[in-house]
Design a protein around this motif. Structure first.
Motif, PDB file in Angstrom:
ATOM      1  N   TYR A 103       0.805  -1.216   0.000  1.00  0.00           N
ATOM      2  CA  TYR A 103       0.000   0.000   0.000  1.00  0.00           C
ATOM      3  C   TYR A 103       0.848   1.281   0.000  1.00  0.00           C
ATOM      4  N   VAL A 104       2.165   1.150  -0.075  1.00  0.00           N
ATOM      5  CA  VAL A 104       3.025   2.337   0.001  1.00  0.00           C
ATOM      6  C   VAL A 104       3.534   2.758  -1.371  1.00  0.00           C
ATOM      7  N   GLN A 105       4.111   1.825  -2.103  1.00  0.00           N
ATOM      8  CA  GLN A 105       4.726   2.168  -3.387  1.00  0.00           C
ATOM      9  C   GLN A 105       3.750   2.763  -4.411  1.00  0.00           C
ATOM     10  N   PRO A 106       2.507   2.287  -4.490  1.00  0.00           N
ATOM     11  CA  PRO A 106       1.596   2.893  -5.469  1.00  0.00           C
ATOM     12  C   PRO A 106       1.414   4.403  -5.272  1.00  0.00           C
ATOM     13  N   ASN A 107       1.368   4.849  -4.019  1.00  0.00           N
ATOM     14  CA  ASN A 107       1.268   6.283  -3.753  1.00  0.00           C
ATOM     15  C   ASN A 107       2.599   6.989  -3.974  1.00  0.00           C
ATOM     16  N   GLN A 108       3.657   6.375  -3.477  1.00  0.00           N
ATOM     17  CA  GLN A 108       4.967   7.029  -3.570  1.00  0.00           C
ATOM     18  C   GLN A 108       5.383   7.237  -5.021  1.00  0.00           C
ATOM     19  N   GLN A 109       5.125   6.252  -5.863  1.00  0.00           N
ATOM     20  CA  GLN A 109       5.544   6.366  -7.256  1.00  0.00           C
ATOM     21  C   GLN A 109       4.699   7.376  -8.038  1.00  0.00           C
ATOM     22  N   VAL A 110       3.438   7.526  -7.657  1.00  0.00           N
ATOM     23  CA  VAL A 110       2.629   8.583  -8.282  1.00  0.00           C
ATOM     24  C   VAL A 110       3.126   9.950  -7.812  1.00  0.00           C
ATOM     25  N   ALA A 111       3.403  10.078  -6.527  1.00  0.00           N
ATOM     26  CA  ALA A 111       3.908  11.345  -5.987  1.00  0.00           C
ATOM     27  C   ALA A 111       5.244  11.725  -6.620  1.00  0.00           C
ATOM     28  N   ASP A 112       6.070  10.713  -6.927  1.00  0.00           N
ATOM     29  CA  ASP A 112       7.386  10.962  -7.527  1.00  0.00           C
ATOM     30  C   ASP A 112       7.331  11.159  -9.034  1.00  0.00           C
ATOM     31  N   GLY A 113       6.150  10.972  -9.628  1.00  0.00           N
ATOM     32  CA  GLY A 113       6.012  11.147 -11.068  1.00  0.00           C
ATOM     33  C   GLY A 113       6.423   9.952 -11.899  1.00  0.00           C
ATOM     34  N   GLN A 114       6.672   8.808 -11.266  1.00  0.00           N
ATOM     35  CA  GLN A 114       7.063   7.606 -12.007  1.00  0.00           C
ATOM     36  C   GLN A 114       5.847   6.903 -12.615  1.00  0.00           C
ATOM     37  N   ILE A 115       4.687   7.078 -11.977  1.00  0.00           N
ATOM     38  CA  ILE A 115       3.428   6.504 -12.455  1.00  0.00           C
ATOM     39  C   ILE A 115       2.381   7.615 -12.421  1.00  0.00           C
ATOM     40  N   ASP A 116       1.454   7.595 -13.373  1.00  0.00           N
ATOM     41  CA  ASP A 116       0.497   8.697 -13.516  1.00  0.00           C
ATOM     42  C   ASP A 116      -0.625   8.687 -12.483  1.00  0.00           C
ATOM     43  N   VAL A 117      -1.181   7.505 -12.213  1.00  0.00           N
ATOM     44  CA  VAL A 117      -2.406   7.378 -11.428  1.00  0.00           C
ATOM     45  C   VAL A 117      -2.309   6.114 -10.590  1.00  0.00           C
ATOM     46  N   ASN A 118      -3.059   6.049  -9.488  1.00  0.00           N
ATOM     47  CA  ASN A 118      -3.197   4.754  -8.819  1.00  0.00           C
ATOM     48  C   ASN A 118      -4.640   4.484  -8.451  1.00  0.00           C
ATOM     49  N   PHE A 119      -4.916   3.211  -8.207  1.00  0.00           N
ATOM     50  CA  PHE A 119      -6.272   2.751  -7.891  1.00  0.00           C
ATOM     51  C   PHE A 119      -6.139   1.546  -6.974  1.00  0.00           C
ATOM     52  N   PHE A 120      -6.252   1.795  -5.654  1.00  0.00           N
ATOM     53  CA  PHE A 120      -6.095   0.692  -4.700  1.00  0.00           C
ATOM     54  C   PHE A 120      -6.594   1.030  -3.296  1.00  0.00           C
ATOM     55  N   GLN A 121      -6.909   2.297  -3.009  1.00  0.00           N
ATOM     56  CA  GLN A 121      -7.079   2.737  -1.633  1.00  0.00           C
ATOM     57  C   GLN A 121      -8.389   3.496  -1.425  1.00  0.00           C
ATOM     58  N   HIS A 122      -8.699   3.774  -0.157  1.00  0.00           N
ATOM     59  CA  HIS A 122      -9.830   4.638   0.174  1.00  0.00           C
ATOM     60  C   HIS A 122      -9.295   5.973   0.698  1.00  0.00           C
TER      61      HIS A 122
END
Length: 263
Positions: free
Chosen positions: A63-82
């Protein structure tokens, strides 16, 4: 002769046109956990392709990397959390990720391989909870709803075990990474498990959970991106596809109440 010559020429033109469309498609990378998030993204991937968006699905099990990588600009969007989890993450990591759409609710449940009913829960029983603040509190609120504990503030969505005011059964609590909870079921008396991890482990929330949140749960799963990308047309197309009648039907048919639409 004229027909024979024109047909191959037309085929070549169509192939070139399709190749050009693919080349011009905007790429959109999305971080997701496997079930049900990546499954829902695979469902809408062909729809988005027709709408000029090439979806690149990146699967994570934490549950950490999906947010961190979006915040860092490595990934555009995430979909996993509330949203409570996102709010907690933003505060802890000083990020400014934003919600761009609601998709579904995964009713949170309690599971056990040792008992079949909460009335069989013995004094001093060991309860496993997710170790992130929002899901840990969500678990405690669900235990409170069952009458097993009472919190100092019954509505505190960031409560911890230190906020328990009454614990008549003297339950013991063990906080672990959410993804590991299905695997440690034999080692505890009860585990509070996120539905995505329950489904991955072959648990059926509707049948296997001793108790579970209702469909009125405020913990809707969301599509998240950065402030800079929130109005991006490709992001809006993704949310529209995930909120379509076709997606709603797939959720109903595929998960049969284990997850429910939030749109």
């Amino acid at each position: 002769m004229f027909v024979k010559k024109i047909v191959p020429a037309l085929a070549v033109s169509l192939a070139a046109l399709m190749a050009g469309t693919a080349a011009n498609a905007e790429k959109l990378s999305v971080a997701a956990t496997p079930v049900p998030h990546a499954e829902l993204l695979e469902l809408v991937k062909p729809v988005l392709a027709k709408d000029g968006v090439e979806l690149d699905i990146k699967v994570f099990t934490d549950y950490v990397q999906p947010n961190q990588q979006v915040a860092d600009g490595q990934i555009d969007v995430n979909f996993f959390q509330h949203k409570p989890y996102l709010d907690s993450f933003n505060k802890e990591h000083k990020t400014k990720l934003v919600t761009v759409g609601l998709v579904h609710v995964e009713p949170f449940g309690a599971y056990s391989s040792k008992i079949k009913d909460t009335k069989d829960l013995k004094d001093g029983a060991l309860i496993a909870l997710p170790n992130d603040p929002s899901n840990g509190a969500r678990a405690l609120l669900l235990l409170q709803k069952q009458g097993l504990i009472k919190l100092k503030d019954p509505s505190n969505i960031l409560a911890t075990s230190r906020d328990i005011a009454e614990n008549p059964k003297k339950l013991k609590f063990r906080e672990l990474e959410a993804a590991t909870l299905p695997r440690i079921l034999p080692d505890v008396d009860l585990a509070l498990i996120n539905t995505n991890y329950a489904l991955e482990a072959g648990l059926n929330p509707v049948k296997d959970a001793l108790f579970i949140e209702g469909s009125d749960s405020p913990y809707a799963n969301i599509v998240v991106t950065t402030e800079a990308r929130k109005d991006d047309p490709a992001v809006k197309k993704l949310v529209k596809a995930l909120n379509s009648p076709e997606t709603r039907k797939f959720i109903a048919d595929q998960y049969k109440g284990a997850i429910v639409p939030a749109f």
